[in-house]
Motif scaffolding. Structure first.
Motif, PDB file in Angstrom:
ATOM      1  N   LEU A   7       0.876  -1.306   0.070  1.00 60.45           N
ATOM      2  CA  LEU A   7       0.143  -0.508   0.061  1.00 60.45           C
ATOM      3  C   LEU A   7       0.750   1.665  -0.187  1.00 60.45           C
ATOM      4  O   LEU A   7       1.688   1.750   0.991  1.00 60.45           O
ATOM      5  N   PHE A   8       0.915   1.690  -0.808  1.00 57.48           N
ATOM      6  CA  PHE A   8       1.894   2.568  -1.205  1.00 57.48           C
ATOM      7  C   PHE A   8       0.850   4.522  -1.474  1.00 57.48           C
ATOM      8  O   PHE A   8       0.672   5.286  -2.316  1.00 57.48           O
ATOM      9  N   SER A   9       1.907   5.360  -0.168  1.00 53.17           N
ATOM     10  CA  SER A   9       1.074   6.802  -0.274  1.00 53.17           C
ATOM     11  C   SER A   9       2.147   7.554  -0.977  1.00 53.17           C
ATOM     12  O   SER A   9       1.616   9.059  -0.747  1.00 53.17           O
ATOM     13  N   GLY A  10       3.249   7.305  -1.080  1.00 51.94           N
ATOM     14  CA  GLY A  10       4.415   8.085  -1.415  1.00 51.94           C
ATOM     15  C   GLY A  10       4.861   8.445  -0.261  1.00 51.94           C
ATOM     16  O   GLY A  10       5.826   9.150  -0.989  1.00 51.94           O
ATOM     17  N   GLY A  11       4.803   8.361   0.310  1.00 53.19           N
ATOM     18  CA  GLY A  11       4.879   9.139   2.133  1.00 53.19           C
ATOM     19  C   GLY A  11       6.689   8.415   2.133  1.00 53.19           C
ATOM     20  O   GLY A  11       6.589   7.241   1.755  1.00 53.19           O
ATOM     21  N   THR A  12       7.651   9.022   3.492  1.00 54.28           N
ATOM     22  CA  THR A  12       8.954   8.556   3.527  1.00 54.28           C
ATOM     23  C   THR A  12       8.465   6.824   3.856  1.00 54.28           C
ATOM     24  O   THR A  12       9.263   5.597   3.744  1.00 54.28           O
ATOM     25  N   GLY A 159      10.256   7.148  14.297  1.00 55.97           N
ATOM     26  CA  GLY A 159      10.305   8.790  13.816  1.00 55.97           C
ATOM     27  C   GLY A 159      10.945   8.878  14.059  1.00 55.97           C
ATOM     28  O   GLY A 159      11.862   9.874  14.443  1.00 55.97           O
ATOM     29  N   PRO A 160      10.298  10.703  12.800  1.00 60.45           N
ATOM     30  CA  PRO A 160      11.228  11.959  13.185  1.00 60.45           C
ATOM     31  C   PRO A 160      11.508  12.502  14.225  1.00 60.45           C
ATOM     32  O   PRO A 160      10.871  12.487  15.148  1.00 60.45           O
ATOM     33  N   LYS A 191      17.641   6.624  13.491  1.00 62.63           N
ATOM     34  CA  LYS A 191      17.623   5.080  13.477  1.00 62.63           C
ATOM     35  C   LYS A 191      15.640   5.487  13.391  1.00 62.63           C
ATOM     36  O   LYS A 191      14.677   4.698  13.153  1.00 62.63           O
ATOM     37  N   THR A 192      15.642   6.420  12.463  1.00 60.27           N
ATOM     38  CA  THR A 192      14.597   7.179  11.578  1.00 60.27           C
ATOM     39  C   THR A 192      14.640   6.384  10.552  1.00 60.27           C
ATOM     40  O   THR A 192      15.271   6.326   9.316  1.00 60.27           O
ATOM     41  N   THR A 193      13.301   6.203   9.974  1.00 60.64           N
ATOM     42  CA  THR A 193      12.869   5.583   8.086  1.00 60.64           C
ATOM     43  C   THR A 193      14.165   6.584   7.504  1.00 60.64           C
ATOM     44  O   THR A 193      14.338   6.377   6.434  1.00 60.64           O
ATOM     45  N   GLY A 194      13.572   8.202   8.270  1.00 65.36           N
ATOM     46  CA  GLY A 194      14.317   9.087   7.119  1.00 65.36           C
ATOM     47  C   GLY A 194      15.825   9.415   6.813  1.00 65.36           C
ATOM     48  O   GLY A 194      16.288   8.543   5.466  1.00 65.36           O
TER      49      GLY A 194
END
Lengths: 281, 60
Positions: A7-12, A159-160, A191-194
Motif C-alpha cells: 500500500l503505497f502513499s508515496g510518503g517516506t 519517527g523523525p 534510527k529513523t525511516t528518513g
C-alpha cells in the motif's frame, strides 16, 4: 518470480517499506488508492519513479486503485448500529479509509495471485488507529481470510525527532535558549525511516517530514482534521492513551469482522460478491 | 473553562460531521482543514517572526 504488493502513499514510510521489500522480492506492485477527498494522487509518482530508477523499472509496477465504493461501505455499512454503539468514533476517517485500502489491496492480491502485502505503518503515528499494534494484528488476521500475508516492515523504525510544532520553530536559532542534548538527538536520528532513505539515496536529507518536498510526494487529505478535533478536543480530555487504544480496538475489531466477512464472501463467490461489485476497476 | 468550551465546540462540529453523507463529510473536513491551516500558518509565521527578532537582538 517472487512478487509482493505494498500500500503505497508515496510518503517516506511507505517508500522505505517498498525499498526494503524490493531487497527481498523480484517484483513489487505499488498500490496507490484514490477516492473522493484524496487530492493529487499523481504526487505519488515521484517516489515510485525513484524506486523504479534505483531498483529497476521492470521490478516496480505502480497502479492506482479507486476505493470510493469500498470506503463508503466500510464507513457507512450498518451505520445506525455503529452510530448508537460508538458515537463519534465513526469519525475515525483515517482508520476507516485505511481499512478500505486494505480491502482493495486484498482484492488486488487475490486477483493477481499475490500472497504477500505490506505497508508503511509506523509506531510513531500511533494516534491513528490503523497504525496501532493491536489494530495491525487484527488487520493481519483479516488478510489471512483472503490468503494474504500482511507485514509492516518499518513499524519499529523511529519517527523523525523534530516533527513537533515547537521544533519547526527552530528555537536553536536563538542563542540564549538551550538546544537539548545534541549527541542524543544525533543517535536518535540514525534510527529513523528518513535516515535509512537518505542512506539508500532516495531522499536528499534525513528528515523531509513536513517540508515542501514531503507535501509534493503524497496525496493531500484534510479529513484527519475532523478526526483530530474529535480526538483532541472532545474525546481525550480526562482520558489516557491506553483507554483510547482499547476503545479504538473495540470499534475496529467490529469493523474488521464486517470487512473479513466481505473478504470471505469475495473469495467464495467472486463476481457475485458485494466486494466485487463495490470494486471500481 | 477552556476545556468545556473546546468540548462543546467540538461536540457541535462532530455532530454535524457524523450526520453527513460521506461526500459532504469530505467537503466539510476540507473546509475545516483550510480554516485550521490558515490559523496554524498565521500562528507559526508570527512566532517565527518573534524568534527571528529575538535571535537578532541576542546577536547584537
Amino acid at each position: 518470480m517472487k512478487e509482493a504488493a505494498i500500500l503505497f502513499s508515496g510518503g517516506t514510510d511507505s517508500t522505505l517499506a517498498a525499498a526494503l521489500a524490493l531487497e527481498r522480492y523480484d517484483r513489487l506492485h505499488l498500490l496507490t488508492c484514490t477516492r473522493f477527498g484524496l487530492f493529487r494522487p499523481e504526487h505519488t509518482r515521484l517516489n515510485a519513479d525513484k524506486l523504479a530508477a534505483r531498483f529497476g523499472r521492470d521490478r516496480v509496477r505502480h497502479v492506482f486503485l479507486p476505493v470510493d465504493g469500498i470506503f463508503r461501505q466500510v464507513s457507512y455499512g450498518r451505520y445506525f448500529h455503529y452510530l448508537l454503539k460508538y458515537g463519534f468514533f465513526n469519525l475515525s476517517t483515517c482508520g476507516l479509509c485505511k481499512l478500505a485500502m486494505h480491502l482493495r489491496a486484498a482484492v488486488y492480491c487475490v486477483e493477481n495471485g499475490i500472497t504477500d502485502l505490506c505497508d508503511g505503518a509506523n509506531k510513531g503515528m500511533n494516534l491513528f488507529p490503523d497504525q496501532m499494534d493491536t489494530v495491525i494484528e487484527k488487520t493481519r488476521r483479516m488478510h489471512l481470510k483472503a490468503g494474504v500475508n500482511y507485514t509492516t516492515p518499518v513499524f519499529d523504525f523511529e519517527g523523525p525527532q523534530d516533527i513537533d510544532f515547537a521544533d519547526k520553530l527552530h528555537f536553536e536559532k536563538v542563542p540564549f535558549l538551550p538546544s537539548g542534548d545534541r549527541k542524543e538527538k544525533e543517535e536518535a536520528r540514525r534510527k529513523t525511516t528518513g535516515w535509512k532513505l537518505y542512506e539508500l539515496g532516495l531522499m536528499p536529507s534525513d528528515n523531509v517530514k513536513g517540508t515542501e518536498l514531503d507535501r509534493s510526494m503524497q496525496q493531500r487529505c484534510f479529513q484527519f482534521i475532523l478526526f483530530n478535533i474529535w480526538l483532541h478536543w472532545y474525546y481525550m480530555p480526562g482520558k489516557s492513551y491506553e483507554t483510547y487504544k482499547a476503545d479504538s480496538l473495540r470499534y475496529f475489531s467490529e469493523k474488521m469482522a464486517d470487512a473479513g466477512a466481505l473478504l470471505e464472501e469475495f473469495r467464495r463467490d467472486r463476481e457475485r460478491s458485494l466486494l466485487h461489485r463495490l470494486t471500481e476497476r | 473553562m477552556l476545556v468545556i468550551f473546546r468540548k462543546t465546540l467540538a461536540f457541535f462540529i462532530c455532530l454535524a460531521g457524523v450526520l453527513m453523507p460521506w461526500r459532504l463529510r469530505c467537503l466539510y473536513s476540507e473546509l475545516l482543514g483550510w480554516i485550521t491551516q490558515f490559523l496554524y500558518l498565521n500562528y507559526v509565521s508570527v512566532l517565527n517572526l518573534i524568534i527571528r527578532e529575538l535571535g537578532r537582538e541576542a546577536r547584537k
